[in-house]
Write a protein that holds these residues in place. Structure first.
Motif, PDB file in Angstrom:
ATOM      1  N   ILE A 284       0.860  -1.669  -0.063  1.00 43.76           N
ATOM      2  CA  ILE A 284      -0.059  -0.150  -0.168  1.00 43.76           C
ATOM      3  C   ILE A 284       0.969   1.009   0.173  1.00 43.76           C
ATOM      4  O   ILE A 284       1.666   1.104   1.004  1.00 43.76           O
ATOM      5  CB  ILE A 284      -0.718  -0.149   0.830  1.00 43.76           C
ATOM      6  N   LEU A 285       0.930   2.051  -1.348  1.00 45.43           N
ATOM      7  CA  LEU A 285       1.813   2.997  -1.567  1.00 45.43           C
ATOM      8  C   LEU A 285       0.880   4.475  -0.847  1.00 45.43           C
ATOM      9  O   LEU A 285      -0.233   4.138  -0.552  1.00 45.43           O
ATOM     10  CB  LEU A 285       2.100   3.778  -2.822  1.00 45.43           C
ATOM     11  N   PRO A 286       1.615   5.542  -0.194  1.00 45.16           N
ATOM     12  CA  PRO A 286       0.635   6.630   0.562  1.00 45.16           C
ATOM     13  C   PRO A 286       0.138   7.054  -0.200  1.00 45.16           C
ATOM     14  O   PRO A 286       0.528   7.487  -1.985  1.00 45.16           O
ATOM     15  CB  PRO A 286       2.053   7.786   1.429  1.00 45.16           C
ATOM     16  N   SER A 287      -0.703   7.445  -0.426  1.00 40.21           N
ATOM     17  CA  SER A 287      -1.363   8.827  -1.233  1.00 40.21           C
ATOM     18  C   SER A 287      -0.926  10.413  -1.187  1.00 40.21           C
ATOM     19  O   SER A 287       0.564  10.730   0.386  1.00 40.21           O
ATOM     20  CB  SER A 287      -2.755   9.244  -0.816  1.00 40.21           C
ATOM     21  N   ILE A 288      -0.877  10.806  -2.142  1.00 45.35           N
ATOM     22  CA  ILE A 288       0.588  12.030  -2.102  1.00 45.35           C
ATOM     23  C   ILE A 288      -0.446  13.397  -0.835  1.00 45.35           C
ATOM     24  O   ILE A 288       0.271  13.907  -0.233  1.00 45.35           O
ATOM     25  CB  ILE A 288      -0.199  12.819  -3.179  1.00 45.35           C
ATOM     26  N   ASN A 289      -2.196  13.145  -0.427  1.00 49.26           N
ATOM     27  CA  ASN A 289      -2.463  13.728   0.617  1.00 49.26           C
ATOM     28  C   ASN A 289      -2.123  13.099   2.604  1.00 49.26           C
ATOM     29  O   ASN A 289      -1.166  13.756   2.589  1.00 49.26           O
ATOM     30  CB  ASN A 289      -3.944  13.379   0.454  1.00 49.26           C
ATOM     31  N   ASP A 290      -1.667  11.413   1.948  1.00 48.14           N
ATOM     32  CA  ASP A 290      -0.840  11.171   3.477  1.00 48.14           C
ATOM     33  C   ASP A 290       0.584  11.992   3.605  1.00 48.14           C
ATOM     34  O   ASP A 290       0.943  11.949   4.948  1.00 48.14           O
ATOM     35  CB  ASP A 290      -0.499   9.531   2.806  1.00 48.14           C
ATOM     36  N   ILE A 291       1.142  11.512   2.647  1.00 45.96           N
ATOM     37  CA  ILE A 291       3.264  12.573   1.903  1.00 45.96           C
ATOM     38  C   ILE A 291       2.717  13.681   2.786  1.00 45.96           C
ATOM     39  O   ILE A 291       3.679  14.009   3.210  1.00 45.96           O
ATOM     40  CB  ILE A 291       3.426  12.257   0.745  1.00 45.96           C
ATOM     41  N   PHE A 292       1.969  14.418   1.878  1.00 47.27           N
ATOM     42  CA  PHE A 292       1.312  16.059   2.717  1.00 47.27           C
ATOM     43  C   PHE A 292       1.376  15.735   4.060  1.00 47.27           C
ATOM     44  O   PHE A 292       2.584  16.829   4.377  1.00 47.27           O
ATOM     45  CB  PHE A 292       0.956  16.441   1.123  1.00 47.27           C
ATOM     46  N   ILE A 293       0.936  15.821   4.456  1.00 49.84           N
ATOM     47  CA  ILE A 293       0.238  15.811   5.779  1.00 49.84           C
ATOM     48  C   ILE A 293       1.237  15.536   6.466  1.00 49.84           C
ATOM     49  O   ILE A 293       1.667  16.321   7.794  1.00 49.84           O
ATOM     50  CB  ILE A 293      -0.812  14.977   6.237  1.00 49.84           C
ATOM     51  N   LYS A 294       2.499  14.080   6.107  1.00 47.87           N
ATOM     52  CA  LYS A 294       3.136  13.701   7.272  1.00 47.87           C
ATOM     53  C   LYS A 294       4.276  15.385   7.076  1.00 47.87           C
ATOM     54  O   LYS A 294       4.966  15.765   8.089  1.00 47.87           O
ATOM     55  CB  LYS A 294       4.148  12.352   6.378  1.00 47.87           C
ATOM     56  N   LEU A 295       4.786  15.481   5.601  1.00 48.64           N
ATOM     57  CA  LEU A 295       5.933  16.370   5.694  1.00 48.64           C
ATOM     58  C   LEU A 295       5.690  17.903   6.435  1.00 48.64           C
ATOM     59  O   LEU A 295       6.159  18.196   6.994  1.00 48.64           O
ATOM     60  CB  LEU A 295       6.150  15.932   4.223  1.00 48.64           C
ATOM     61  N   VAL A 296       3.968  17.820   6.199  1.00 46.74           N
ATOM     62  CA  VAL A 296       3.634  19.266   6.719  1.00 46.74           C
ATOM     63  C   VAL A 296       3.693  19.205   8.389  1.00 46.74           C
ATOM     64  O   VAL A 296       4.559  20.121   9.219  1.00 46.74           O
ATOM     65  CB  VAL A 296       2.910  19.932   6.026  1.00 46.74           C
ATOM     66  N   THR A 297       3.171  17.958   8.414  1.00 50.84           N
ATOM     67  CA  THR A 297       3.398  18.933   9.780  1.00 50.84           C
ATOM     68  C   THR A 297       4.679  17.719  10.679  1.00 50.84           C
ATOM     69  O   THR A 297       4.415  18.234  11.799  1.00 50.84           O
ATOM     70  CB  THR A 297       1.758  17.780  10.649  1.00 50.84           C
ATOM     71  N   ALA A 298       4.951  17.418  10.479  1.00 48.79           N
ATOM     72  CA  ALA A 298       6.467  16.513  11.368  1.00 48.79           C
ATOM     73  C   ALA A 298       7.504  17.355  11.629  1.00 48.79           C
ATOM     74  O   ALA A 298       7.393  17.513  13.088  1.00 48.79           O
ATOM     75  CB  ALA A 298       7.203  15.624   9.804  1.00 48.79           C
ATOM     76  N   PRO A 299       7.581  18.585  11.546  1.00 51.14           N
ATOM     77  CA  PRO A 299       8.043  19.584  11.442  1.00 51.14           C
ATOM     78  C   PRO A 299       7.302  20.156  12.774  1.00 51.14           C
ATOM     79  O   PRO A 299       8.423  20.843  13.850  1.00 51.14           O
ATOM     80  CB  PRO A 299       9.443  20.315  10.839  1.00 51.14           C
ATOM     81  N   SER A 300       6.559  20.388  13.237  1.00 52.70           N
ATOM     82  CA  SER A 300       5.402  21.468  14.113  1.00 52.70           C
ATOM     83  C   SER A 300       5.493  20.624  15.912  1.00 52.70           C
ATOM     84  O   SER A 300       5.314  20.641  16.261  1.00 52.70           O
ATOM     85  CB  SER A 300       4.300  21.763  13.307  1.00 52.70           C
ATOM     86  N   GLU A 301       6.187  19.197  14.993  1.00 50.98           N
ATOM     87  CA  GLU A 301       5.304  18.343  16.194  1.00 50.98           C
ATOM     88  C   GLU A 301       6.726  17.977  17.116  1.00 50.98           C
ATOM     89  O   GLU A 301       6.642  18.062  18.105  1.00 50.98           O
ATOM     90  CB  GLU A 301       5.553  16.456  16.059  1.00 50.98           C
ATOM     91  N   VAL A 302       7.847  18.464  16.357  1.00 53.74           N
ATOM     92  CA  VAL A 302       9.297  18.974  17.768  1.00 53.74           C
ATOM     93  C   VAL A 302       8.899  19.786  18.457  1.00 53.74           C
ATOM     94  O   VAL A 302       9.941  19.650  19.092  1.00 53.74           O
ATOM     95  CB  VAL A 302       9.880  18.125  16.392  1.00 53.74           C
TER      96      VAL A 302
END
Lengths: 309, 446
Positions: A284-302
């Motif tokens: 199961i490949l991630p959707s572009i939406n998943d990738i986007f959310i992952k990339l955009v929200t990841a830094p803010s969690e740090v």
């Protein structure tokens, strides 16, 4: 050859940076998606490409030449906010917009006739825009955008406000234009639309480039080694603790995350040996939406939590 | 340039094709003409209220006879005022009691009007002037002065202005003001008309440009257009197209309004004119021959006005004034959204100079060579309205040249500034911009 090559382009309004050092290339003849949430800087970037505004910094080349205002006649632009002169009739409107793109009146009339045929718009000539339905207006607007046969077609949220029938028709038309060699820049915040039509994308957030590349390539890069096992019976094997279960609400399927493909294969062999019958196994490949959310929200969690006083 | 013309053509055609344009162009003057005639009728309306007045003429001013007025009927009575007041009568509305005049030296007489109903101001003044005239006649008779002698006391004076220098080769090569009193009246009328037309053009067409800009912005079509042409080209095309409409509209108004007023007057106003002339005759100041001479003189003056110069300069000022103000209106239109009310506060800074120019123009007509008139006809925000009003008075050439020079400079400057604001404004959606923001937009890079 690249239709469009954007290098380190920035644009700010006062203190607000709308576009921050963006670079990417658009190959000729592909459908290229510009993605990002509202306020990502997509429209600002598109306005720069259209010579509506100028970049503060950076270089843009169009078909190998430095972009200038003359190129406007080779670019077609469908803005997100659609608009036509409400009180003008269809024929006058199209003639006017075509002539502004540099076509002669004779040429415009010929081409308008072709589009009337293609889009079943016969008999609309004398109708005023305000008397047309929204879908009909969209058709007129689309024709106005491509009347001058642009080399680069920029579509900003082209499907917004369209019903399924018109959406499909528009999609077919976009694909047909691509077949004819038109390069298409497709801007949207609806990620799922991108996967259907785009070959390459650029992802923007807050004026910055998040990632760029081919859709498949991006998905491969950001895949999480999630695999789906579908069994022939409802008897599912027991999953050991070191494997993360992503989803098991299905009676006959397991969605599991592994370290890599090899680990998944080893597990599959184990289950086959234990006597389970596998009907299907796929990644199961991630959707572009998943990738986007992952990339955009990841830094803010740090970021450290900010306590409100 | 080709694109500017395309845009101008659309702006022009879309309006010409609209029925409203023809209504405004043709019916507008008709309505205005009717309005002027009706106002004239209302102003000349004497009221249908008629009064009959019983005069108790103790001074025997009228010798028992008086001509009835259009709404005043008179009768005389020798009865004592007390007996008259004791019993009311349907025959008259009021009693006018004129006391005896003791001697010719008296300079104030109080006449009493007894009535239960008030007299309106017009009848009161009318009555007063009739009595005044009769007292004058009475005094003349007492003093043994004949009407002829009295007429001889009055001397009519006209001042003819003539240039000091008799040198025929004066620098400008034009004939310097051999102008009579009439020419200044004529000049005032003409100047007023020209200044007023200019004022109307600036306002009506300026706001037409503004509405057109706002419409494109609300329609959201502006983004499509400026992906084909420069914002500046769009603005200029718009200004040009609407300007042409304005020119046509006003030319037709200039021709239609006076002719309609003239026709209207022929049907409704003729009587009044005859009455006026008759009145003039009655007071004995002007004979019919003199009236004819006056008309002749006016005609002479009309012919002597340098129409060619006037028209050419008027068009120059029209173009200049229109460009300055319509580009400012375009800038305002771009800075506001769809809300017409939002535009009010931004229009104010444009309205103030136009209104000021209008009032200066009004005083200019009275004193066309005052320093206020001269300097405001050179200051480019006022000159398009003030200078046309002065043109009929033959201002010196250096003033015209200087005024035109500053006008051109101002046009370039204003169009440039407005273009800068416009270019940013048309892409801004949402809230109305403040003046500070407009200022910032000037310095935005493209």
């Amino acid at each position: 050859m690249d239709t469009l090559s954007i290098k380190n382009v920035s644009k700010s309004y006062g203190n607000y940076t709308a576009v921050d050092k963006i670079s990417f290339n658009v190959r000729e003849g592909i459908i290229f998606g510009v993605l990002g949430p509202n306020g990502a800087g997509k429209t600002s970037l598109i306005r720069i490409i259209n010579s509506i505004t100028a970049a503060d910094e950076g270089e843009i080349s169009f078909m190998g030449h430095e972009l200038n205002r003359e190129h406007q006649s080779e670019i077609g632009y469908l803005p997100e906010e659609r608009g036509l002169y409400k009180k003008m009739n269809v024929q006058d409107q199209l003639e006017y917009l075509g002539q502004l793109k540099g076509l002669s009146l004779k040429e415009v009339r010929l081409r308008i006739q072709e589009w009337y045929d293609r889009f079943n718009m016969e008999g609309w000539e004398k109708k005023k825009i305000q008397d047309l339905s929204k879908g009909m207006q969209q058709k007129v607007q689309f024709v106005a955008t491509i009347l001058h046969q642009p080399k680069l077609l920029i579509l900003d949220e082209p499907f917004s406000g369209l019903d399924p029938v018109n959406t499909n028709m528009m999609k077919q038309e976009i694909l047909r234009l691509k077949e004819d060699g038109t390069t298409i820049l497709f801007s949207t915040h609806r990620m799922e639309q991108v996967e259907e039509v785009c070959e390459e994308i650029v992802l923007m957030n807050q004026g910055r480039l998040v990632l760029t590349g081919g859709i498949e390539e991006i998905k491969q890069q950001h895949k999480d080694n999630i695999f789906q096992f579908t069994f022939s019976s409802n008897q599912l094997p027991v999953v050991s603790n070191d494997i993360e279960i992503m989803q098991n609400d299905n009676d006959s399927a397991l969605v599991l995350q592994f370290e890599d493909l090899a680990a998944a294969n080893i597990q599959m062999k184990k289950w086959l040996d234990e006597g389970y019958y596998l009907k299907e196994f796929h990644e199961i490949l991630p959707s572009i939406n998943d990738i986007f959310i992952k990339l955009v929200t990841a830094p803010s969690e740090v970021k450290p939590m900010v306590h409100n006083a | 340039m080709k694109k500017i013309l395309l845009i101008a053509r659309r702006e022009f055609l879309i309006r010409v094709k609209n029925r409203k344009f023809w209504l405004a162009t043709l019916l507008g003057p008709l309505i205005l003409g009717i309005f002027i005639v009706v106002v004239g009728l209302i102003m000349g309306y004497n009221g249908d209220d008629e009064k009959s007045i019983l005069i108790v003429d103790q001074a025997n001013l009228f010798n028992g006879s008086i001509k009835d007025q259009s709404n005043l009927y008179f009768s005389f009575s020798k009865e004592d005022i007390r007996t008259l007041r004791s019993h009311s009568s349907e025959a008259y509305d009021g009693i006018l009691w004129i006391p005896k005049i003791q001697n010719v030296a008296v300079d104030e007489i109080t006449v009493t009007y007894y009535s239960d109903k008030n007299l309106d101001i017009e009848k009161l003044t009318n009555l007063k002037s009739i009595i005044q005239r009769e007292i004058k006649n009475f005094k003349l008779k007492e003093m043994n002065i004949s009407q002829v002698q009295l007429d001889q006391l009055d001397t009519r004076v006209t001042i003819e202005t003539t240039a000091i220098s008799t040198d025929s080769s004066n620098p400008s090569g034009e004939e310097v003001g051999r102008s009579s009193e009439f020419s200044s009246y004529l000049g005032a009328g003409l100047g007023m008309a020209m200044g007023f037309i200019m004022y109307l053009i600036v306002f009506i067409n300026g706001s037409m440009v503004m509405r057109s800009v706002m419409e494109e912005k609300t329609n959201r079509i502006v983004e499509v257009i400026i992906s084909s042409v420069k914002p500046f080209e769009l603005m200029m095309g718009k200004i040009l197209g609407v300007g042409l409409i304005g020119l046509i509209q006003f030319l037709s108004w200039i021709l239609l309004i006076p002719s309609l007023v003239l026709i209207g007057n022929m049907f409704f106003g003729f009587e009044t004119d005859m009455e006026t002339i008759e009145n003039l005759n009655r007071t004995g100041s002007i004979s019919p021959d003199e009236v004819e001479y006056m008309v002749y003189q006016v005609m002479q003056e009309v012919q002597e006005i340098q129409w060619f110069k006037l028209v050419v300069l008027f068009i120059c000022y029209f173009i200049g004034g229109y460009l300055i103000y319509s580009s400012l209106f375009a800038a305002v239109g771009s800075a506001v959204g769809d809300d017409m009310q939002d535009s009010q506060s931004l229009i104010l800074p444009i309205t103030i100079p136009v209104l000021m120019a209008f009032y200066i123009m009004m005083t200019t007509i009275r004193v066309p060579d005052s320093s206020l008139a001269i300097w405001s006809s050179i200051f480019p925000l006022f000159s398009p309205i003030v200078m046309p009003a002065r043109l009929a008075f033959n201002p010196p050439w250096w003033q015209i040249v200087m005024s035109l020079f500053f006008l051109v400079v101002a046009v370039v400057f204003m169009v440039w500034i407005s273009g800068k604001i416009y270019r940013v404004g048309i892409l801004m959606y949402g809230k109305k911009a403040s003046f500070r923001e407009l200022g910032k937009w000037l310095f935005y890079k493209e």
